[in-house]
Each structure stands twice: as structure tokens, then as C-alpha cells.
Design a protein around this motif. Sequence first.
Motif, mmCIF file in Angstrom:
data_model
loop_
_atom_site.group_PDB
_atom_site.id
_atom_site.type_symbol
_atom_site.label_atom_id
_atom_site.label_comp_id
_atom_site.label_asym_id
_atom_site.label_seq_id
_atom_site.Cartn_x
_atom_site.Cartn_y
_atom_site.Cartn_z
ATOM 1 N N VAL A 90 -38.302 38.271 21.333
ATOM 2 C CA VAL A 90 -36.858 38.142 21.458
ATOM 3 C C VAL A 90 -36.242 39.016 20.380
ATOM 4 N N CYS A 96 -33.093 40.046 17.994
ATOM 5 C CA CYS A 96 -31.994 39.306 17.386
ATOM 6 C C CYS A 96 -31.280 40.160 16.340
ATOM 7 N N TRP A 121 -29.644 36.388 20.314
ATOM 8 C CA TRP A 121 -30.977 36.034 20.802
ATOM 9 C C TRP A 121 -31.060 36.555 22.221
ATOM 10 N N ASP A 139 -32.989 39.620 25.262
ATOM 11 C CA ASP A 139 -33.857 40.710 25.677
ATOM 12 C C ASP A 139 -33.006 41.622 26.561
ATOM 13 N N TYR A 179 -33.948 31.088 32.058
ATOM 14 C CA TYR A 179 -33.700 31.153 30.616
ATOM 15 C C TYR A 179 -33.078 29.843 30.116
#
Length: 136
Positions: free
Chosen positions: A60, A62, A77, A79, A113
Motif C-alpha cells: 500500500v 501512503c 492509503w 494503490d 476494499y
Amino acid sequence: MNETSDEIRSVVVEREFPHPPEKLWRALTQPHLIAEWLMKNDFQPIVGHRFDFSAEWGAVQCEVLEVEPARTLSYTWGDHRLKTVVTWTLTPAGSGTWLRMEQAGFRADQPRYFQGAQGGWPRFFAALEDVLARMG
């Protein structure tokens, strides 16, 4: 199609811990401690710092957005498809701390998600509790 506010979802987990805010802050901001309860990382509590969380399933990306020691921590947070913001809020509660985590920004077309976060964060909180108990 116009997005309405109810199409953007958040996952919120709140819990009181029998530890002072400063101790929780260490567990939320020190990379070796974060790795014990969340994921491997190259985190630094510096606004603008870009870092990754990594696990067996992937990574991930960030970026730190807000740092107010022992009070508030916020970072992106995501992708290539997911763009959310995780915000930690620490509030003194008696001799302990009320910890609130909100991951905001899930779109309605991202149920995988959203469900992953709903299932994952309570497990991360349980692991955080274990780390705090061992920290002394």
C-alpha cells in the motif's frame, strides 16, 4: 454520474486502551512497532513523507498528511485504484486513551476494499493491543 456523499464510505474502529496517549503514539509511529501489529513499513512521522506498508499480499502506498504528536496522525492509503485516508485520533480517557481510526474514501464500486478494511482493522487493533501490553 454525480457522486453523492453516501456513495463514499468510511470504516471506523474505536477502542479505549489502558495506556497513556504517548505510549499509543509510539506504537503508531515507530516503524519496528508498526511492523509488529500492522505491516512492514518505512514510516516516518513527517508531513509529506511517502512510505509503503507491505505484506505477503502486496503493498500500500501512503503519504503522511498530518502529525500532531500524541493527538492526531493522518496519511493516505491506497494503490492504483484505491485512494483513502487513514486518520488516527488519540483522546485521553481517565488513565488511558480512546483511540479512533477512520479510513475514509471508499467508493461504492469498491466493495472488496471496503469489506477488507472492515475485517482487517479490528484484527489490527487486537494485534496493537498485544504490542502495547509487551511494550512495558
